[in-house]
Each structure stands twice: as C-alpha cells, then as structure tokens.
Design a protein around this motif. Structure first.
Motif, PDB file in Angstrom:
ATOM      1  N   GLN A 112       0.877  -1.496  -0.116  1.00  0.00           N
ATOM      2  CA  GLN A 112       0.285   0.063  -0.310  1.00  0.00           C
ATOM      3  C   GLN A 112       0.441   1.135   0.120  1.00  0.00           C
ATOM      4  N   GLY A 113       1.760   1.510   1.555  1.00  0.00           N
ATOM      5  CA  GLY A 113       2.488   3.248   1.337  1.00  0.00           C
ATOM      6  C   GLY A 113       2.854   2.848  -0.616  1.00  0.00           C
ATOM      7  N   PRO A 114       4.086   1.819  -0.591  1.00  0.00           N
ATOM      8  CA  PRO A 114       4.832   2.620  -1.502  1.00  0.00           C
ATOM      9  C   PRO A 114       3.908   2.595  -2.564  1.00  0.00           C
ATOM     10  N   TYR A 115       3.142   2.037  -3.446  1.00  0.00           N
ATOM     11  CA  TYR A 115       2.480   2.016  -4.113  1.00  0.00           C
ATOM     12  C   TYR A 115       0.721   3.515  -4.515  1.00  0.00           C
ATOM     13  N   PHE A 116       0.752   3.580  -2.991  1.00  0.00           N
ATOM     14  CA  PHE A 116      -0.046   5.309  -3.008  1.00  0.00           C
ATOM     15  C   PHE A 116       0.934   5.436  -2.984  1.00  0.00           C
ATOM     16  N   GLY A 117       2.259   6.321  -2.136  1.00  0.00           N
ATOM     17  CA  GLY A 117       2.790   7.339  -2.320  1.00  0.00           C
ATOM     18  C   GLY A 117       3.459   7.262  -3.997  1.00  0.00           C
ATOM     19  N   GLN A 118       4.002   6.264  -5.299  1.00  0.00           N
ATOM     20  CA  GLN A 118       4.132   6.827  -6.297  1.00  0.00           C
ATOM     21  C   GLN A 118       2.559   7.269  -7.059  1.00  0.00           C
ATOM     22  N   PHE A 119       1.939   6.876  -6.624  1.00  0.00           N
ATOM     23  CA  PHE A 119       1.106   7.113  -7.518  1.00  0.00           C
ATOM     24  C   PHE A 119       0.294   8.817  -6.611  1.00  0.00           C
ATOM     25  N   ALA A 120       0.721   9.334  -5.562  1.00  0.00           N
ATOM     26  CA  ALA A 120       0.998  10.456  -5.248  1.00  0.00           C
ATOM     27  C   ALA A 120       1.537  11.213  -5.936  1.00  0.00           C
ATOM     28  N   TRP A 121       3.206  10.604  -6.260  1.00  0.00           N
ATOM     29  CA  TRP A 121       4.117  11.074  -6.282  1.00  0.00           C
ATOM     30  C   TRP A 121       4.108  11.944  -8.358  1.00  0.00           C
ATOM     31  N   PHE A 122       3.468  10.949  -9.187  1.00  0.00           N
ATOM     32  CA  PHE A 122       3.596  11.333 -10.413  1.00  0.00           C
ATOM     33  C   PHE A 122       2.751  11.782 -10.648  1.00  0.00           C
ATOM     34  N   SER A 123       1.276  12.203  -9.897  1.00  0.00           N
ATOM     35  CA  SER A 123      -0.005  12.878 -10.391  1.00  0.00           C
ATOM     36  C   SER A 123       0.354  13.975 -10.107  1.00  0.00           C
ATOM     37  N   LEU A 124       0.292  14.398  -8.662  1.00  0.00           N
ATOM     38  CA  LEU A 124       1.363  16.322  -8.400  1.00  0.00           C
ATOM     39  C   LEU A 124       2.500  16.341  -7.982  1.00  0.00           C
ATOM     40  N   PHE A 125       3.285  15.896  -8.158  1.00  0.00           N
ATOM     41  CA  PHE A 125       4.522  16.436  -7.273  1.00  0.00           C
ATOM     42  C   PHE A 125       5.860  16.225  -8.471  1.00  0.00           C
ATOM     43  N   HIS A 126       6.009  15.092  -9.479  1.00  0.00           N
ATOM     44  CA  HIS A 126       6.347  15.136 -10.479  1.00  0.00           C
ATOM     45  C   HIS A 126       6.695  16.228 -11.341  1.00  0.00           C
ATOM     46  N   PRO A 127       8.416  16.223 -11.855  1.00  0.00           N
ATOM     47  CA  PRO A 127       8.367  18.105 -12.365  1.00  0.00           C
ATOM     48  C   PRO A 127       7.818  17.462 -13.779  1.00  0.00           C
ATOM     49  N   GLU A 128       7.836  16.143 -14.615  1.00  0.00           N
ATOM     50  CA  GLU A 128       7.418  16.027 -15.863  1.00  0.00           C
ATOM     51  C   GLU A 128       5.765  15.015 -15.421  1.00  0.00           C
ATOM     52  N   LYS A 129       5.276  15.169 -16.848  1.00  0.00           N
ATOM     53  CA  LYS A 129       3.602  14.583 -16.271  1.00  0.00           C
ATOM     54  C   LYS A 129       4.557  13.031 -17.338  1.00  0.00           C
ATOM     55  N   VAL A 130       3.764  12.267 -16.737  1.00  0.00           N
ATOM     56  CA  VAL A 130       4.672  10.685 -17.389  1.00  0.00           C
ATOM     57  C   VAL A 130       2.974   9.811 -16.661  1.00  0.00           C
ATOM     58  N   PRO A 131       3.152   9.847 -18.340  1.00  0.00           N
ATOM     59  CA  PRO A 131       0.915   9.480 -18.351  1.00  0.00           C
ATOM     60  C   PRO A 131       1.132   8.027 -18.026  1.00  0.00           C
ATOM     61  N   SER A 132       2.184   7.290 -18.251  1.00  0.00           N
ATOM     62  CA  SER A 132       2.481   5.922 -18.329  1.00  0.00           C
ATOM     63  C   SER A 132       2.568   5.054 -17.077  1.00  0.00           C
ATOM     64  N   ALA A 133       3.056   6.292 -16.044  1.00  0.00           N
ATOM     65  CA  ALA A 133       3.783   5.775 -14.828  1.00  0.00           C
ATOM     66  C   ALA A 133       2.816   6.264 -13.878  1.00  0.00           C
ATOM     67  N   ILE A 134       1.500   6.961 -14.108  1.00  0.00           N
ATOM     68  CA  ILE A 134       0.448   7.851 -13.466  1.00  0.00           C
ATOM     69  C   ILE A 134      -0.990   6.526 -13.109  1.00  0.00           C
ATOM     70  N   GLU A 135      -0.552   5.909 -14.541  1.00  0.00           N
ATOM     71  CA  GLU A 135      -1.461   4.845 -15.090  1.00  0.00           C
ATOM     72  C   GLU A 135      -1.809   3.151 -14.026  1.00  0.00           C
ATOM     73  N   ARG A 136       0.149   3.393 -13.769  1.00  0.00           N
ATOM     74  CA  ARG A 136       0.186   2.152 -13.454  1.00  0.00           C
ATOM     75  C   ARG A 136       0.007   2.405 -12.024  1.00  0.00           C
ATOM     76  N   TYR A 137       0.400   3.750 -11.648  1.00  0.00           N
ATOM     77  CA  TYR A 137       0.568   2.856 -10.044  1.00  0.00           C
ATOM     78  C   TYR A 137      -1.161   3.771  -9.247  1.00  0.00           C
ATOM     79  N   LYS A 138      -1.784   4.173 -10.183  1.00  0.00           N
ATOM     80  CA  LYS A 138      -3.103   4.462 -10.070  1.00  0.00           C
ATOM     81  C   LYS A 138      -3.419   2.718 -10.203  1.00  0.00           C
ATOM     82  N   ASN A 139      -3.558   2.255 -11.398  1.00  0.00           N
ATOM     83  CA  ASN A 139      -3.795   0.641 -11.342  1.00  0.00           C
ATOM     84  C   ASN A 139      -3.225  -0.389 -10.322  1.00  0.00           C
TER      85      ASN A 139
END
Length: 222
Positions: A112-139
């Motif tokens: 839970q912690g790592p995946y939820f955290g990476q979803f939040a990071w790539f969705s809100l804080f990562h300097p570039e939008k990486v749709p594939s990462a957002i989708e991976r961690y959302k899944n």
C-alpha cells in the motif's frame, strides 16, 4: 513540566508518522510530536540524521527506555505494541494471530504505502507528466484495494474479527486518496471495494483516529 514518555518526529503532510500517532493514541501513551522541516532539507542534515540516518520521518525516542531510538513506521508500531500493549488492545494472545497481523503490516509497508505514494508523486509532484507511470500506479492502487476487499469479505477486521494495529496502519495512506487532485476519492462508492469502504468507515469512527486527524490538520496549519 514533565517530559512526555515519547518524542515522535513527524512530517506534517507525510502519511507515515500519523500511523504511529494513531497507535500512541490507542494505547494512551504520553508523547509529543516534533515537526521536521523538509523545505530546507533539515531532515537530511544533523541533528536529525544523528537520530535517523535515512532522513525520513517518523523517528521515535522512548525516554523511559534510556532514550531508545527507532525509525521506520512499521518497526515503531511493532516496538510500541510488543513492549507496551500489555492488555492486548491492539495485538493478540495467539502466536498465529500475531503472525497474521505482522503479515498485514508488511503488506501495508511493501504494497500500500509505496504504490499509493508513487501514484501521488507522479500525479501531483513529479516535474514532468509521465502518463504511463500515473496509469501504472493508479492500477496498483486499485489492485491493493482489491486485495484488501478480498481479505475483508465476510469479516469486520483483518485478524480475529477485532481491531488491531494491522488495520490501523492502513488508514493514513487511504487519507491520501481523498485528495481531490488525485481524482480517485470515489473508490469508496465502487461496489468492488464495498468491504474495504465499510472497514474504512468503521476505523474512521475511532476516537484515536479522530484525534489524529485533528493533530494532523493543526500541524499542517503551522
């Protein structure tokens, strides 16, 4: 003024320290929180790194035990429960039930912690939008919720059908999913997560959890 038994170093907006606060509140152990700034990188410098060389929060000092210092939220929770939960409020008499509670705590920490955290990071804080990462961690968020839903089918709590530290450890990362900007707060209304939603609602009614929400909100206003 009497020094509280514990000092807990926290990051106001980070989920992991608040897992520990819930446990301290449940066990009615006296503590104070010390907020560590991340804006000036204070968590990666002495004096904080003298307590926790990993530079993350939380870190706990037990002043009643020769200032014993421990970091990593799961390790802190186990320390508190194994040393101070003498009435088994959040743990169990059975060896097997305690093993299961540790199993679910490890799942929270590794899943839970790592995946939820990476979803939040790539969705809100990562300097570039990486749709594939957002989708991976959302899944992965949805997969973890599905695993929990399967586990909770036909029962109220994870182990022995009564609340334990294992249940409570999942809460603060579920709070992250309430951020409107993440766009996933509606998971609680989805039928495939009905058991998790019911469990989450029960846990949120506990006084320890309400108190932790208040403390977290106050810390974020400072």
């Amino acid at each position: 003024m009497t020094t509280p038994q514990f000092s807990l170093y926290v990051h106001a907006s980070g989920p992991n320290p608040w897992k520990v606060v819930i446990i301290l509140e449940e066990l009615k152990l006296p503590y104070k929180t010390i907020t560590v700034s991340t804006t000036d990188d204070a968590n990666h410098k002495p004096p904080y790194t003298l307590l926790n060389p990993n530079g993350r929060m939380p870190t706990l000092i037990d002043h009643s035990n020769n200032d014993f210092t421990i970091w990593e939220s799961g390790a802190i929770i186990l320390y508190l429960v194994e040393k101070y939960d003498t009435e088994k409020k959040l743990s169990f008499d059975s060896f097997e039930s305690n093993a299961l509670a540790k199993q679910y705590l490890m799942f929270q920490m590794s899943g839970q912690g790592p995946y939820f955290g990476q979803f939040a990071w790539f969705s809100l804080f990562h300097p570039e939008k990486v749709p594939s990462a957002i989708e991976r961690y959302k899944n992965e968020v949805r997969r973890v919720l599905g695993v929990l839903n399967t586990i909770l089918q036909g029962k109220k709590y994870l182990v022995e059908d009564r609340v334990s530290y294992a249940d409570l450890a999942f809460l603060s990362w579920l709070w992250v999913m309430e951020f409107p900007a993440l766009g996933v707060a509606g998971w609680k209304e989805e039928p495939q997560f009905e058991a998790v939603s019911r469990w989450y609602a029960m846990l949120e009614e506990r006084e320890s959890v309400k108190k932790t929400h208040e403390l977290k909100d106050a810390a974020n206003k400072k």
